[in-house]
Design a protein around this motif. Structure first.
Motif, short mmCIF file in Angstrom:
data_model
loop_
_atom_site.label_atom_id
_atom_site.label_comp_id
_atom_site.label_asym_id
_atom_site.label_seq_id
_atom_site.Cartn_x
_atom_site.Cartn_y
_atom_site.Cartn_z
N LEU A 103 -42.67 -2.57 37.16
CA LEU A 103 -41.68 -2.80 38.22
C LEU A 103 -40.36 -3.27 37.62
O LEU A 103 -39.28 -2.84 38.05
N TYR A 110 -45.74 -13.28 50.49
CA TYR A 110 -46.68 -12.17 50.62
C TYR A 110 -47.41 -12.17 51.96
O TYR A 110 -47.65 -11.12 52.54
N ALA A 144 -47.51 -5.46 47.73
CA ALA A 144 -46.59 -6.08 46.78
C ALA A 144 -47.33 -7.04 45.85
O ALA A 144 -47.08 -7.07 44.64
N LYS A 145 -48.26 -7.81 46.40
CA LYS A 145 -49.05 -8.75 45.58
C LYS A 145 -49.89 -8.01 44.55
O LYS A 145 -49.97 -8.41 43.39
N TRP A 162 -36.35 -7.77 44.49
CA TRP A 162 -37.00 -9.05 44.73
C TRP A 162 -38.28 -9.15 43.91
O TRP A 162 -38.56 -10.16 43.25
N MET A 163 -39.08 -8.07 43.90
CA MET A 163 -40.34 -8.09 43.16
C MET A 163 -40.11 -8.10 41.65
O MET A 163 -40.88 -8.69 40.91
N MET A 178 -47.66 -6.87 41.82
CA MET A 178 -47.27 -8.00 40.99
C MET A 178 -48.39 -8.41 40.04
O MET A 178 -48.14 -8.78 38.90
N LEU A 210 -36.53 -4.84 48.25
CA LEU A 210 -37.87 -5.31 47.93
C LEU A 210 -38.19 -5.11 46.45
O LEU A 210 -38.77 -5.99 45.81
N HIS A 211 -37.79 -3.97 45.90
CA HIS A 211 -38.03 -3.71 44.48
C HIS A 211 -37.29 -4.74 43.61
O HIS A 211 -37.84 -5.26 42.64
N PRO A 215 -40.37 -12.69 41.77
CA PRO A 215 -41.66 -12.50 42.44
C PRO A 215 -42.27 -13.80 42.97
O PRO A 215 -43.05 -13.78 43.92
N HIS A 220 -46.49 -5.62 36.99
CA HIS A 220 -45.16 -6.23 37.06
C HIS A 220 -44.20 -5.71 35.98
O HIS A 220 -43.04 -5.44 36.29
N ILE A 227 -41.57 -14.43 46.86
CA ILE A 227 -41.94 -13.45 47.88
C ILE A 227 -43.00 -14.05 48.79
O ILE A 227 -44.06 -14.49 48.32
#
Length: 124
Positions: A61, A40, A50-51, A30-31, A54, A27-28, A35, A58, A38
């Motif tokens: 991340l 959401y 996650a949103k 992917w984000m 982001m 997930l990390h 992004p 971001h 994803i």
């Protein structure tokens, strides 16, 4: 069964930890890098979190992903050092520790740190 002399000690990390770390790293990643792809809404509360990440952090991340990679590499190299210190001489066993620690971090390294080649447990 042959008696083990300790030079090939390997203990696999728990499946629960493997799943949790794998999901987090995926997930990390992917984000940090994709992004826009994803879904959401499908992820429920995790998607809302996650949103929010982001929208607000971001860059953290993105750079955090590289920090996570560096930490896992350092942990894997530390695992090799600990294998040497504890007398784990088997090349295949050392590679197992290297790979497992690189992939799962402290959940693997903890098993290696607790290992006592002479069979005694540490007192605190």
């Amino acid at each position: 069964m042959a008696k083990s002399d300790g030079c090939s000690y390997f203990k696999r990390t728990s499946p629960f930890c493997m799943v949790v770390v794998t999901i987090y790293v995926c997930l990390h990643t992917w984000m940090a890098f994709w992004p826009q792809y994803i879904p959401y809404g499908i992820l429920g509360p995790l998607g809302a979190l996650a949103k929010r990440f982001m929208d607000y952090v971001h860059p953290a991340l993105y750079y955090g992903w590289f920090l996570m990679l560096a930490i896992h590499v350092c942990e894997a190299l530390l695992a090799l050092k600990i294998c040497s210190d504890k007398g784990i001489d088997s090349t295949s066993t050392r590679l197992l520790w290297l790979a497992q620690t690189f992939l799962f971090g402290l959940t693997s390294l903890g098993h290696l740190v607790k290992y006592s080649p002479d069979g005694r447990t540490k007192r605190q």
